[in-house]
Design a protein around this motif. Structure first.
Motif, PDB file in Angstrom:
ATOM      1  N   ARG A 600      -7.773   9.888  -6.382  1.00  0.00           N
ATOM      2  CA  ARG A 600      -8.174   8.626  -5.632  1.00  0.00           C
ATOM      3  C   ARG A 600      -6.983   7.589  -5.876  1.00  0.00           C
ATOM      4  O   ARG A 600      -6.249   7.531  -6.679  1.00  0.00           O
ATOM      5  N   GLY A 601      -6.915   6.674  -4.889  1.00  0.00           N
ATOM      6  CA  GLY A 601      -5.807   5.738  -5.050  1.00  0.00           C
ATOM      7  C   GLY A 601      -5.731   4.778  -3.730  1.00  0.00           C
ATOM      8  O   GLY A 601      -6.376   5.219  -2.581  1.00  0.00           O
ATOM      9  N   THR A 602      -5.148   3.685  -3.941  1.00  0.00           N
ATOM     10  CA  THR A 602      -4.674   2.889  -2.870  1.00  0.00           C
ATOM     11  C   THR A 602      -3.235   3.112  -2.518  1.00  0.00           C
ATOM     12  O   THR A 602      -2.172   2.874  -3.514  1.00  0.00           O
ATOM     13  N   TYR A 603      -2.873   3.495  -1.322  1.00  0.00           N
ATOM     14  CA  TYR A 603      -1.390   4.030  -0.936  1.00  0.00           C
ATOM     15  C   TYR A 603      -1.002   3.031   0.238  1.00  0.00           C
ATOM     16  O   TYR A 603      -1.433   3.264   1.413  1.00  0.00           O
ATOM     17  N   PRO A 604       0.035   2.319   0.125  1.00  0.00           N
ATOM     18  CA  PRO A 604       0.835   1.710   1.127  1.00  0.00           C
ATOM     19  C   PRO A 604       1.505   2.866   2.065  1.00  0.00           C
ATOM     20  O   PRO A 604       1.965   3.920   1.622  1.00  0.00           O
ATOM     21  N   ASN A 605       1.756   2.207   3.237  1.00  0.00           N
ATOM     22  CA  ASN A 605       2.667   3.207   4.183  1.00  0.00           C
ATOM     23  C   ASN A 605       2.272   4.458   4.389  1.00  0.00           C
ATOM     24  O   ASN A 605       2.763   5.454   4.267  1.00  0.00           O
ATOM     25  N   ALA A 606       1.033   4.651   4.901  1.00  0.00           N
ATOM     26  CA  ALA A 606       0.148   5.755   5.184  1.00  0.00           C
ATOM     27  C   ALA A 606       0.603   6.477   6.311  1.00  0.00           C
ATOM     28  O   ALA A 606      -0.090   7.417   6.604  1.00  0.00           O
TER      29      ALA A 606
END
Length: 741
Positions: A600-606
């Motif tokens: 799980r996580g929050t990822y930029p530039n997806a």
């Protein structure tokens, strides 16, 4: 004759005359209240409001005095009932005799039962003792009267017309009405009465007026389920006194074919709870020999000898179903090994409704010589089946090898086996990439959720992608919600752009494949766009496809969605018991820990953009995805654990791959390297399965066909995102096609 005897005779005569005046015809009626005999119009209006059905409560007021014997312009309703005033000397219950009225001669009661009315409708006139039934006029002992806002009728009048039994119990001082199995008991000067022993309360007390027992009209209509209608212009109340039994029947078969046994299921009842003693049919047959249209009627008779109205149904008897005929042909009777076989399904059905075709051994080519039996079984919409088999011959000659044949002829979306070990020796396509700004919220751990709680918390503005994939292991039915909260001083807009949701289902790979499939279709059509406006401090449910259906134990949901917000919104992804209010539950829910296995996580530039201009396809090559080498994992944070996060497999990343120079006669295929894979891709804006149907590409020695270029070079665009429940990494393979023979 002494004075006592004279007095007794005089008294008896007076009682008899009182009953003669009091005997009336009437029927149960709607709710009503009455006013005193000369009540003012305002009271009359109140009565109409109580008695009149809601749909008819438009009351106009007119100042008119009420008259006992003729209808007035008052819009009142009255209920008329009359006590039974005789009993035996020992105090037991006795039948009440019914003298005739001046308006219509009636027969006396027999065995405590009043003369049966003719049924149909009974019309009561407000503030009048006049009643009409079947074109005849009857006079009640007292008029339909409004007293203290309650409509009253003479009880004797109603039971005469309805055909109910009436008695008086001298011990309990109760007047009794008997209708089939129903028994109503009334007491003078009391609002309470009983229906089959259950005490109920009337709008006003029963009372006696000039030896006539008066009760609120609604006490009888409600207890005996008598319907009524208030006619304001005519100042009447019309009671529906249809006492006919009711008959009906159903036929259990959805379709009836000539020669089949017909199953009839009957139903009958009596409004007066009388026994059904007879029945008769018209047009009924146990089976119908010929196809056609038939009308069937059914009637029943009650113990009073009254027949129901006919209940009729028209049925269509169909020509007996013929099974389908399975048949297929091949373009030849004899083939070389590796020679493509063309099968043509020629099956037929009398209704042209074959719903399933199941093939056995229908290989596109065979690679061993000898006779080969191919079988086709077809099923029609009635479940009838037929099978056809054909033998073809494979010679000792070879046209194509197994590998060459599959490279050339395996259909797009289907898979074939090969030597997967060769893939690692293929040259990697030396691509580079750039990322587009899109924040990925990957809610995938704990993948198996064991308790209610918050599975993800994050804030985001601008372009955002949600990937939510969880399994219910709480032991109860639950729902998942995404709650968006606007904690800004300004109104905010949340736009749902694309949506792919699947589940609940017990199968993770099925949910993952379907969610990607629907997401790509949404990208194609733009059909799932929605917009929500959130005021400062407001919370709303978003991505509501997620919470439409509860998840049972062991079921999986999978969601992909792109969204946009103009201000930063706070998001909570929660799992709670299905009947709980998510907004009330949210403040009390714990934040759940990761499971230590899934990500799980929050990822930029997806959104990863790969554009490759050099030629591919002149020699075997591969383009790896999700390998954390050629295609590095996205790096982000776990906002609940306050740690860095790496997006293993890059699930949730949308790959936009443009190959500007694919050589002529090139096969582009999909090869899993991490294990079983089931998903889809968008190739030149066409949805292509990996692999077709419920089949997965199960290992590294299988490849699924995505595209073949023609005789000239082409530019090919592929949109791909890893399906939840499947395994990474994967390779796109580019293989030159062998020459066709």
């Amino acid at each position: 004759m002494n004075m006592k005897k004279k007095l007794s005779i005089f008294t008896a005569l007076a009682v008899f005359q009182a009953f003669a005046v009091g005997s009336v015809s009437a029927q149960s009626t709607p709710q009503s209240d009455t006013a005193s005999v000369n009540t003012a119009n305002v009271e009359s209006v109140e009565v109409l409001k109580e008695v009149q059905p809601i749909a008819e409560r438009e009351v106009k007021t007119e100042s008119t005095n009420a008259s006992l014997n003729t209808p007035t312009s008052d819009e009142t309703k009255t209920e008329v009932e009359k006590p039974a005033d005789s009993a035996t000397q020992d105090g037991s219950t006795e039948e009440v005799e019914t003298p005739a009225t001046p308006a219509q001669v009636e027969q006396p009661s027999v065995d405590g039962k009043s003369p049966v009315g003719s049924g149909g409708n009974l019309t009561l006139y407000m503030n009048s003792n006049k009643m009409e039934q079947d074109g005849k006029t009857y006079l009640a002992g007292q008029p339909m009267t409004v007293k203290n806002g309650v409509s009253y009728v003479a009880i004797r009048a109603l039971v005469d017309r309805v055909g109910y039994g009436v008695k008086y119990d001298n011990k309990t001082k109760e007047t009794i009405i008997i209708s089939g199995d129903n028994e109503l008991r009334f007491t003078t000067n009391s609002k309470d009465y009983t229906v089959n022993g259950e005490t109920r309360t009337m709008k006003g007390p029963a009372y006696q007026q000039k030896n006539t027992f008066m009760v609120p009209l609604t006490s009888i209509t409600q207890a005996l389920n008598i319907t009524y209608k208030v006619n304001q212009p005519a100042k009447t109340v019309v009671l529906n006194l249809n006492t006919k039994p009711v008959a009906s029947f159903t036929i259990t078969q959805k379709e009836i074919f000539a020669g089949d046994k017909v199953d009839y299921v009957t139903s009958s009842s009596s409004p007066n709870a009388l026994d059904i003693v007879d029945e008769r049919w018209t047009g009924r047959q146990e089976s119908f020999d010929q196809a056609g249209t038939y009308t069937i009627s059914y009637q029943v008779q009650d113990s009073n000898g009254q027949w129901s109205d006919p209940y009729s149904t028209t049925i269509e008897v169909l020509t007996p179903n013929l099974p389908p005929v399975a048949m297929f042909s091949t373009d030849k009777e004899q083939y070389k090994m590796g020679e493509k076989i063309t099968y043509t399904d020629q099956s037929t059905d009398d209704e042209n409704n074959i719903v399933k075709a199941a093939w056995e051994n229908n290989s596109l080519a065979f690679f061993e010589p000898g006779p080969k039996t191919v079988t086709l079984t077809v099923t029609d919409n009635h479940g009838a089946t037929n099978t056809y088999s054909k033998v073809i011959t494979i010679t000792n000659e070879t046209l194509y090898s197994f590998t060459d044949f599959n490279l050339l002829f395996t259909p797009v979306g289907q898979k074939f086996t090969f030597n997967g070990g060769e893939v690692t020796t293929m040259e990697k396509v030396p691509y580079t990439y750039m990322d587009e700004p899109s924040l990925l919220i990957r809610s995938n751990s704990p993948e198996t959720v064991n308790t209610e709680g918050i599975v993800y918390k994050e804030s985001s503005s601008g372009q955002t992608r949600f990937m939510i994939h969880h399994v219910n292991n709480t032991g109860k039915r639950v729902k998942m919600y995404v709650i968006a909260t606007n904690n800004n001083p300004n109104p905010a807009v949340f736009e749902q752009q694309n949506m792919g949701f699947a589940g609940p289902t017990p199968y993770a790979t099925v949910a993952g494949k379907l969610s990607i499939d629907k997401w790509f279709k949404s990208i194609q059509t733009g059909a799932d766009q929605k917009k929500e406006y959130l005021q400062p401090g407001e919370s709303k449910l978003i991505l509501t496809e997620l919470n439409k259906t509860p998840m049972k134990e062991g079921q999986v949901i999978s969601l992909y969605s792109d969204a946009y917000s103009d201000y930063s919104l706070d998001y909570n992804v929660i799992l709670v018991e299905e009947n709980k209010d998510p907004f009330e539950a949210l403040p009390l829910l714990p934040v759940l820990d990761r499971d230590g296995v899934h990500n799980r996580g929050t990822y930029p530039n997806a959104t990863r953009v790969i554009t490759y201009d050099q030629q591919v396809g002149t020699k075997p090559a591969r383009l790896p995805l999700g390998d954390n080498s050629s295609d590095p994992n996205l790096v982000g944070t776990d906002p609940m654990a306050y740690t860095d996060a790496s997006n293993a497999g890059n699930f949730g990343v949308l790959y936009k791959i443009t190959l500007n120079n694919v050589a002529p006669r090139t096969l582009i295929s999909f090869n899993p390297r991490g294990g079983k894979y089931s998903g889809v891709a968008l190739v030149n804006n066409q949805l292509v399965a990996i692999a077709e149907g419920n089949v997965a590409v199960s290992n590294s020695s299988e490849q699924s066909v995505l595209y073949r270029t023609g005789l000239t070079g082409e530019s090919v665009t592929i949109l791909f995102s890893a399906a939840p429940g499947s395994n990474l990494p994967v390779n796109l393979l580019f293989t030159p096609l062998p020459s066709e023979k």
